[in-house]
Design a protein around this motif. Sequence first.
Motif, mmCIF file in Angstrom:
data_model
loop_
_atom_site.group_PDB
_atom_site.id
_atom_site.type_symbol
_atom_site.label_atom_id
_atom_site.label_comp_id
_atom_site.label_asym_id
_atom_site.label_seq_id
_atom_site.Cartn_x
_atom_site.Cartn_y
_atom_site.Cartn_z
ATOM 1 N N LYS A 158 0.829 -1.206 0.000
ATOM 2 C CA LYS A 158 0.000 0.000 0.000
ATOM 3 C C LYS A 158 0.864 1.257 0.000
ATOM 4 N N LEU A 159 1.949 1.214 0.757
ATOM 5 C CA LEU A 159 2.850 2.363 0.809
ATOM 6 C C LEU A 159 3.504 2.610 -0.550
ATOM 7 N N LEU A 160 3.936 1.537 -1.186
ATOM 8 C CA LEU A 160 4.558 1.671 -2.509
ATOM 9 C C LEU A 160 3.571 2.222 -3.525
ATOM 10 N N GLU A 161 2.304 1.740 -3.440
ATOM 11 C CA GLU A 161 1.280 2.236 -4.354
ATOM 12 C C GLU A 161 0.980 3.709 -4.108
ATOM 13 N N ALA A 162 1.188 4.158 -2.872
ATOM 14 C CA ALA A 162 0.962 5.565 -2.543
ATOM 15 C C ALA A 162 2.173 6.431 -2.878
ATOM 16 N N GLY A 163 3.230 5.815 -3.413
ATOM 17 C CA GLY A 163 4.416 6.572 -3.829
ATOM 18 C C GLY A 163 5.488 6.675 -2.771
ATOM 19 N N VAL A 164 5.326 5.954 -1.652
ATOM 20 C CA VAL A 164 6.314 5.987 -0.568
ATOM 21 C C VAL A 164 7.309 4.850 -0.804
ATOM 22 N N THR A 165 8.552 5.202 -1.105
ATOM 23 C CA THR A 165 9.545 4.182 -1.452
ATOM 24 C C THR A 165 10.791 4.207 -0.568
ATOM 25 N N PHE A 167 12.855 5.545 3.355
ATOM 26 C CA PHE A 167 12.768 6.025 4.733
ATOM 27 C C PHE A 167 12.911 7.547 4.781
ATOM 28 N N ALA A 168 13.670 8.105 3.843
ATOM 29 C CA ALA A 168 13.871 9.550 3.811
ATOM 30 C C ALA A 168 12.557 10.284 3.613
ATOM 31 N N GLN A 169 11.670 9.736 2.781
ATOM 32 C CA GLN A 169 10.360 10.349 2.562
ATOM 33 C C GLN A 169 9.558 10.381 3.853
ATOM 34 N N ILE A 170 9.553 9.242 4.556
ATOM 35 C CA ILE A 170 8.779 9.140 5.800
ATOM 36 C C ILE A 170 9.363 10.059 6.867
ATOM 37 N N ALA A 171 10.688 10.129 6.932
ATOM 38 C CA ALA A 171 11.344 10.984 7.927
ATOM 39 C C ALA A 171 10.994 12.448 7.727
ATOM 40 N N TRP A 173 8.033 13.617 6.683
ATOM 41 C CA TRP A 173 6.589 13.857 6.716
ATOM 42 C C TRP A 173 6.233 14.964 7.710
ATOM 43 N N THR A 174 5.260 15.785 7.325
ATOM 44 C CA THR A 174 4.691 16.799 8.208
ATOM 45 C C THR A 174 3.394 16.253 8.787
ATOM 46 N N GLU A 175 2.764 17.029 9.667
ATOM 47 C CA GLU A 175 1.491 16.590 10.245
ATOM 48 C C GLU A 175 0.438 16.400 9.154
ATOM 49 N N ALA A 176 0.462 17.276 8.164
ATOM 50 C CA ALA A 176 -0.488 17.171 7.047
ATOM 51 C C ALA A 176 -0.227 15.899 6.238
ATOM 52 N N ASP A 177 1.049 15.581 6.055
ATOM 53 C CA ASP A 177 1.397 14.350 5.322
ATOM 54 C C ASP A 177 0.909 13.116 6.078
ATOM 55 N N GLY A 195 5.439 5.084 15.677
ATOM 56 C CA GLY A 195 6.631 5.924 15.621
ATOM 57 C C GLY A 195 7.422 5.772 14.330
ATOM 58 N N TRP A 196 6.700 5.743 13.205
ATOM 59 C CA TRP A 196 7.366 5.532 11.915
ATOM 60 C C TRP A 196 8.375 6.629 11.582
ATOM 61 N N ILE A 197 8.005 7.873 11.886
ATOM 62 C CA ILE A 197 8.890 8.987 11.510
ATOM 63 C C ILE A 197 10.218 8.879 12.250
ATOM 64 N N GLU A 198 10.165 8.600 13.558
ATOM 65 C CA GLU A 198 11.389 8.469 14.338
ATOM 66 C C GLU A 198 12.216 7.267 13.859
ATOM 67 N N GLN A 199 11.519 6.154 13.596
ATOM 68 C CA GLN A 199 12.226 4.975 13.102
ATOM 69 C C GLN A 199 12.881 5.244 11.750
ATOM 70 N N ALA A 200 12.151 5.955 10.889
ATOM 71 C CA ALA A 200 12.672 6.267 9.566
ATOM 72 C C ALA A 200 13.921 7.136 9.653
ATOM 73 N N LYS A 201 13.918 8.089 10.590
ATOM 74 C CA LYS A 201 15.088 8.947 10.753
ATOM 75 C C LYS A 201 16.303 8.126 11.185
ATOM 76 N N GLU A 202 16.084 7.174 12.098
ATOM 77 C CA GLU A 202 17.185 6.329 12.544
ATOM 78 C C GLU A 202 17.686 5.421 11.423
ATOM 79 N N LEU A 203 16.744 4.868 10.656
ATOM 80 C CA LEU A 203 17.133 3.986 9.569
ATOM 81 C C LEU A 203 17.848 4.756 8.452
ATOM 82 N N THR A 204 17.466 6.014 8.279
ATOM 83 C CA THR A 204 18.137 6.858 7.280
ATOM 84 C C THR A 204 19.577 7.115 7.679
ATOM 85 N N LYS A 205 19.800 7.327 8.969
ATOM 86 C CA LYS A 205 21.167 7.554 9.448
ATOM 87 C C LYS A 205 22.007 6.296 9.270
ATOM 88 N N GLY A 206 21.361 5.150 9.524
ATOM 89 C CA GLY A 206 22.105 3.895 9.421
ATOM 90 C C GLY A 206 22.427 3.539 7.998
#
Length: 206
Positions: A158-165, A167-171, A173-177, A195-206
């Motif tokens: 579902k995420l891929l179909e919505a254009g989310v590919t 972790f950087a995109q998720i990191a 995200w704004t409240e509206a997103d 806590g997807w946004i926080e997880q995404a930020k950590e995964l982006t760093k890694g």
Amino acid sequence: MFAVLKTGGKQYRVQSGDMLRVEKLAADAGEKVQFNEILMLGGDAPVVGAPFVAGAAVQAEVIDQVKADKVISFIKRRRKHGSQRTRGHRQKLTLLRVTEILASGAEKTGVRAATGAVSGAAVTAAAAPKAAKKAAAPAKDTDDLKQLSGVGPALEKKLLEAGVTSFAQIAAWTEADVAAMDEKLSFKGRIEREGWIEQAKELTKG
């Protein structure tokens, strides 16, 4: 003499000179074709195949490629008025004239065997599984979104179909997103709970 031949998943009883409409064949008007799947030969000495009569064949001349008539479909509904409609599909058929029935020697005639024509719908149906598999496979630059808490194969799709590919995109995200994505995924509040946004930020760093 008559013969019972099989073509297009159907059986036909034919005699020399008969006009016949069969499932579409890969042949043009004027061509001669030969049916080799003969189930029975009738006459003074009937022969029944097991399942086909060895060496027997029916030859025919292609007259034209035609379409079947549209049919009226009546639908009966319980406690309601029935309805009828004309179906838009018209089956493609081949019009033939039977020219000869051979009791033997079919393999030596040199006449091309009658074969069915593959329709565009069949080609599309055959290609569909490959296309679906290709579409389901993530692109090379796509992150493994299943690393996020609560994301399985179905949700990742579902995420891929919505254009989310990534972790950087998720990191980013704004409240509206987040609100918009909650609506698309039909899992309101999950993004914040997991806590997807926080997880995404950590995964982006890694």
